[in-house]
Every structure is written in C-alpha cells, then in structure tokens.
Design an enzyme around this catalytic site. Structure first.
Site, PDB file in Angstrom:
ATOM      1  N   GLU A  41       7.704   1.013   4.733  1.00 11.00           N
ATOM      2  CA  GLU A  41       7.089   0.069   5.671  1.00 11.00           C
ATOM      3  C   GLU A  41       7.217  -1.328   5.080  1.00 11.00           C
ATOM      4  O   GLU A  41       6.948  -1.523   3.890  1.00 11.00           O
ATOM      5  CB  GLU A  41       5.610   0.438   5.850  1.00 11.00           C
ATOM      6  CG  GLU A  41       4.839  -0.477   6.797  1.00 11.00           C
ATOM      7  CD  GLU A  41       3.355  -0.103   6.889  1.00 11.00           C
ATOM      8  OE1 GLU A  41       2.948   0.947   6.341  1.00 11.00           O
ATOM      9  OE2 GLU A  41       2.600  -0.871   7.489  1.00 11.00           O
ATOM     10  N   GLU A  46      -6.469   4.987  10.346  1.00 13.68           N
ATOM     11  CA  GLU A  46      -6.224   4.704   8.939  1.00 13.68           C
ATOM     12  C   GLU A  46      -7.488   4.207   8.262  1.00 13.68           C
ATOM     13  O   GLU A  46      -8.301   3.518   8.870  1.00 13.68           O
ATOM     14  CB  GLU A  46      -5.115   3.666   8.787  1.00 13.68           C
ATOM     15  CG  GLU A  46      -5.456   2.319   9.402  1.00 13.68           C
ATOM     16  CD  GLU A  46      -4.553   1.196   8.904  1.00 13.68           C
ATOM     17  OE1 GLU A  46      -3.366   1.246   9.228  1.00 13.68           O
ATOM     18  OE2 GLU A  46      -5.054   0.307   8.203  1.00 13.68           O
ATOM     19  N   GLN A  68      -3.735   3.864   1.704  1.00 11.61           N
ATOM     20  CA  GLN A  68      -4.013   4.017   3.132  1.00 11.61           C
ATOM     21  C   GLN A  68      -4.024   5.509   3.452  1.00 11.61           C
ATOM     22  O   GLN A  68      -2.981   6.166   3.399  1.00 11.61           O
ATOM     23  CB  GLN A  68      -2.902   3.310   3.908  1.00 11.61           C
ATOM     24  CG  GLN A  68      -2.981   3.366   5.408  1.00 11.61           C
ATOM     25  CD  GLN A  68      -1.743   2.715   6.029  1.00 11.61           C
ATOM     26  OE1 GLN A  68      -0.620   3.094   5.736  1.00 11.61           O
ATOM     27  NE2 GLN A  68      -1.963   1.706   6.861  1.00 11.61           N
ATOM     28  N   HIS A  75       4.399   7.269   3.244  1.00 13.46           N
ATOM     29  CA  HIS A  75       5.268   6.093   3.147  1.00 13.46           C
ATOM     30  C   HIS A  75       4.806   5.160   2.039  1.00 13.46           C
ATOM     31  O   HIS A  75       3.664   5.242   1.585  1.00 13.46           O
ATOM     32  CB  HIS A  75       5.341   5.333   4.479  1.00 13.46           C
ATOM     33  CG  HIS A  75       4.039   4.713   4.927  1.00 13.46           C
ATOM     34  ND1 HIS A  75       3.139   5.363   5.730  1.00 13.46           N
ATOM     35  CD2 HIS A  75       3.498   3.487   4.687  1.00 13.46           C
ATOM     36  CE1 HIS A  75       2.108   4.563   5.962  1.00 13.46           C
ATOM     37  NE2 HIS A  75       2.301   3.416   5.333  1.00 13.46           N
ATOM     38  N   HIS A 104       0.840  -1.198   0.000  1.00 15.76           N
ATOM     39  CA  HIS A 104       0.000   0.000   0.000  1.00 15.76           C
ATOM     40  C   HIS A 104       0.875   1.249   0.000  1.00 15.76           C
ATOM     41  O   HIS A 104       2.073   1.181   0.244  1.00 15.76           O
ATOM     42  CB  HIS A 104      -0.965   0.015   1.200  1.00 15.76           C
ATOM     43  CG  HIS A 104      -0.317   0.118   2.541  1.00 15.76           C
ATOM     44  ND1 HIS A 104       0.016  -0.974   3.315  1.00 15.76           N
ATOM     45  CD2 HIS A 104       0.086   1.199   3.266  1.00 15.76           C
ATOM     46  CE1 HIS A 104       0.563  -0.575   4.437  1.00 15.76           C
ATOM     47  NE2 HIS A 104       0.633   0.750   4.440  1.00 15.76           N
TER      48      HIS A 104
HETATM   49 CO    CO Z   1       1.104   1.846   6.107  1.00 13.19          CO
END
Ligand code: CO
Length: 136
Positions: A128, A43, A54, A78, A7
């Site tokens: 991530e 989120e 996200q 991210h 994501h």
């Molecule tokens: Co994330």
C-alpha cells in the site's frame, strides 16, 4: 520513492478478539478505528512510535480481506509505505512495469490518500502506498 513503513496490515478472523489481545500484549489502546465501507473493511490502528499496526476485520466474505482470510488465513496482509506524492509514485511504478491494483488513489483513513500495488511486483507481499494526511 518509497520511504519508511507507514503501517503493517494484519488480517484478523475476529477483529475484537485480536484488538484486545494485541492491545494487551503491547500495553496500548487503539489510536484510531474506522469502517471503510467501499473496501469492505473495519480497521483498528495501534500507533507504535512513528509507525502503526493496522488490524483488519472483513465486513463480509466477498470483500478483499474476507477472500484473503478464506484463502490464506489470518496474518500479514500488506505493508504500507509512505510516499511524498502518490500520483508521482503511481506513475513511477507504472513506467517500470509494476502491476497496480489501483490505477488512481483513493481515500484512506485519517485523511490519507492510498493505492495498492499487486504482490507480484513487490516480492509476493501486497503493498500500500500512503500519502500522509494532516495528522499521521
Ligand atoms: Co493499510
């Protein structure tokens, strides 16, 4: 070792406004919503094919996303990549001198295990790592 994008995380100044706007633009309803207290974040996930977007809202100004919003403003926060085994992935990155934000994995949403890698090791973008959960 890093596989496909799992994501993309986007920091939102007003989460509900962005959820409505993004959902309307994509013609999609959110697939998942979760408040992660220990990360100070709420989120909302939109599933787009095999990957997800996200949207992130800060639970306070002194949270990682709150500080990011104050410093950089809303936008890309991210990129998350799938890894088969997050322990192996963290060891691999550590051996190669990557700067880890998380030395060991923690619980992510939807039953995943996650860890963050510092932007200075990943082309200026916070990364991530995601070991998939049972459904996604
Ligand atoms: Co994330």
């Amino acid at each position: 070792m890093l596989r496909e994008v799992h994501h993309v995380g986007i920091a939102c100044a007003d989460l509900e406004v962005e959820v409505a706007r993004f959902g309307a633009a994509c013609g999609l309803e959110p697939a998942h919503r979760e408040r992660v207290e220990d990360q100070g974040v709420e989120e909302v996930m939109f599933d787009l094919g095999a990957t997800s977007v996200q949207l992130l809202g800060a639970l306070g100004s002194e949270t990682p996303v709150g500080r990011f919003l104050a410093r950089r403003g809303p936008g890309l926060h991210h990129v998350a990549y799938v890894v088969d085994d997050i322990i192996v992935a963290l060891a691999h990155l550590r051996e190669r001198g990557a700067r880890l934000v998380d030395e060991s994995p923690r619980a992510g949403s939807r039953g995943t295990r996650i860890a963050f890698v510092h932007p200075s090791s990943m082309g200026g973008v916070l990364v991530e790592l995601v070991e998939r959960g049972p459904d996604r």
